[in-house]
Scaffold this motif. Structure first.
Motif, mmCIF file in Angstrom:
data_model
loop_
_atom_site.group_PDB
_atom_site.id
_atom_site.type_symbol
_atom_site.label_atom_id
_atom_site.label_comp_id
_atom_site.label_asym_id
_atom_site.label_seq_id
_atom_site.Cartn_x
_atom_site.Cartn_y
_atom_site.Cartn_z
ATOM 1 N N PHE A 68 24.185 78.039 19.892
ATOM 2 C CA PHE A 68 25.765 77.409 19.720
ATOM 3 C C PHE A 68 26.181 78.242 17.716
ATOM 4 C CE2 PHE A 68 28.051 74.612 16.590
ATOM 5 C CZ PHE A 68 29.590 74.160 18.078
ATOM 6 N N ALA A 69 25.129 78.642 17.410
ATOM 7 C CA ALA A 69 25.544 79.514 16.166
ATOM 8 C C ALA A 69 26.118 80.830 16.029
ATOM 9 C CB ALA A 69 24.469 79.357 15.069
ATOM 10 N N GLN A 70 25.488 81.343 17.317
ATOM 11 C CA GLN A 70 26.021 82.511 17.891
ATOM 12 C C GLN A 70 27.866 82.580 18.139
ATOM 13 O OE1 GLN A 70 25.165 84.235 21.729
ATOM 14 N NE2 GLN A 70 24.840 86.048 21.026
ATOM 15 N N LYS A 71 28.086 81.978 18.965
ATOM 16 C CA LYS A 71 29.800 81.350 19.321
ATOM 17 C C LYS A 71 30.685 81.103 17.635
ATOM 18 C CE LYS A 71 28.551 78.929 23.325
ATOM 19 N NZ LYS A 71 28.473 77.611 24.368
ATOM 20 N N VAL A 72 30.311 80.330 16.880
ATOM 21 C CA VAL A 72 30.657 80.005 16.300
ATOM 22 C C VAL A 72 31.309 81.495 15.127
ATOM 23 C CG1 VAL A 72 30.357 78.897 13.805
ATOM 24 C CG2 VAL A 72 29.738 77.675 15.732
ATOM 25 N N ALA A 73 29.663 82.239 14.863
ATOM 26 C CA ALA A 73 29.327 83.440 14.776
ATOM 27 C C ALA A 73 30.965 84.597 15.034
ATOM 28 C CB ALA A 73 28.358 84.131 14.135
ATOM 29 N N LYS A 74 30.610 84.356 16.881
ATOM 30 C CA LYS A 74 31.834 85.481 16.622
ATOM 31 C C LYS A 74 33.437 84.725 16.754
ATOM 32 C CE LYS A 74 29.127 87.026 21.016
ATOM 33 N NZ LYS A 74 29.346 88.387 20.620
ATOM 34 N N ALA A 75 33.297 83.877 16.572
ATOM 35 C CA ALA A 75 34.674 83.150 16.152
ATOM 36 C C ALA A 75 35.529 83.646 14.758
ATOM 37 C CB ALA A 75 34.902 81.763 16.449
ATOM 38 N N MET A 76 34.072 83.463 13.632
ATOM 39 C CA MET A 76 34.207 83.940 12.349
ATOM 40 C C MET A 76 35.178 85.606 12.624
ATOM 41 S SD MET A 76 31.384 82.014 10.774
ATOM 42 C CE MET A 76 30.929 81.874 9.035
ATOM 43 N N ASP A 77 33.752 85.876 13.360
ATOM 44 C CA ASP A 77 34.087 87.342 12.960
ATOM 45 C C ASP A 77 35.735 88.244 14.226
ATOM 46 O OD1 ASP A 77 31.883 89.327 12.987
ATOM 47 O OD2 ASP A 77 30.624 88.377 14.805
#
Length: 130
Positions: A63-72
């Motif tokens: 889930f954190a990976q999905k959020v980080a990709k959106a942040m990127d």
């Protein structure tokens, strides 16, 4: 007694939520290291990250990976830094911190004080990355 994060999960106190599913929640840190600093938490109240069941631990990181990709996609930075400290709030949480320099993830420096309006704008920006 419920942690402050459980109160956010239960919508008892407000937060600038950027992502949610049935098991996890991501919201802006109200005292961020840098603009766009996000906290990712499991909805299950567990104090220590390594006390999570293996599937919950894996799910939290995915889930954190999905959020980080959106942040990127939406925040100008070199990359998203990740930190798990676990001393501030007795509820598992992952810090996702937009990095331009190593000092951006220095937890000993003073935190930013952003207005609710600024936080709302940042949250909306990150949501657009999904």
């Amino acid at each position: 007694m419920a942690s402050i994060f459980t109160k956010i999960i239960n919508r008892e106190i407000p937060a600038h939520i950027v992502a949610e599913d049935e098991n996890y929640l991501a919201f802006l840190d109200i005292m961020p290291l840098v603009k766009g600093h996000v906290l990712v938490v499991p909805k299950q109240e567990v104090d220590y990250i390594f006390d999570l069941a293996p599937d919950a631990l894996a799910g939290l990181h995915l889930f954190a990976q999905k959020v980080a990709k959106a942040m990127d996609k939406t925040i100008k930075c070199t990359r998203i830094g990740v930190a798990v400290i676990g001393l501030e709030v007795p509820h598992v949480h992952i810090h996702l911190v937009p990095l331009r320099t190593m000092d951006d993830i220095n937890f000993t420096r003073p935190k930013l004080k952003l207005s609710s309006e600024e936080l709302a704008e940042i949250a909306e920006m990150i949501k657009k990355g999904f």
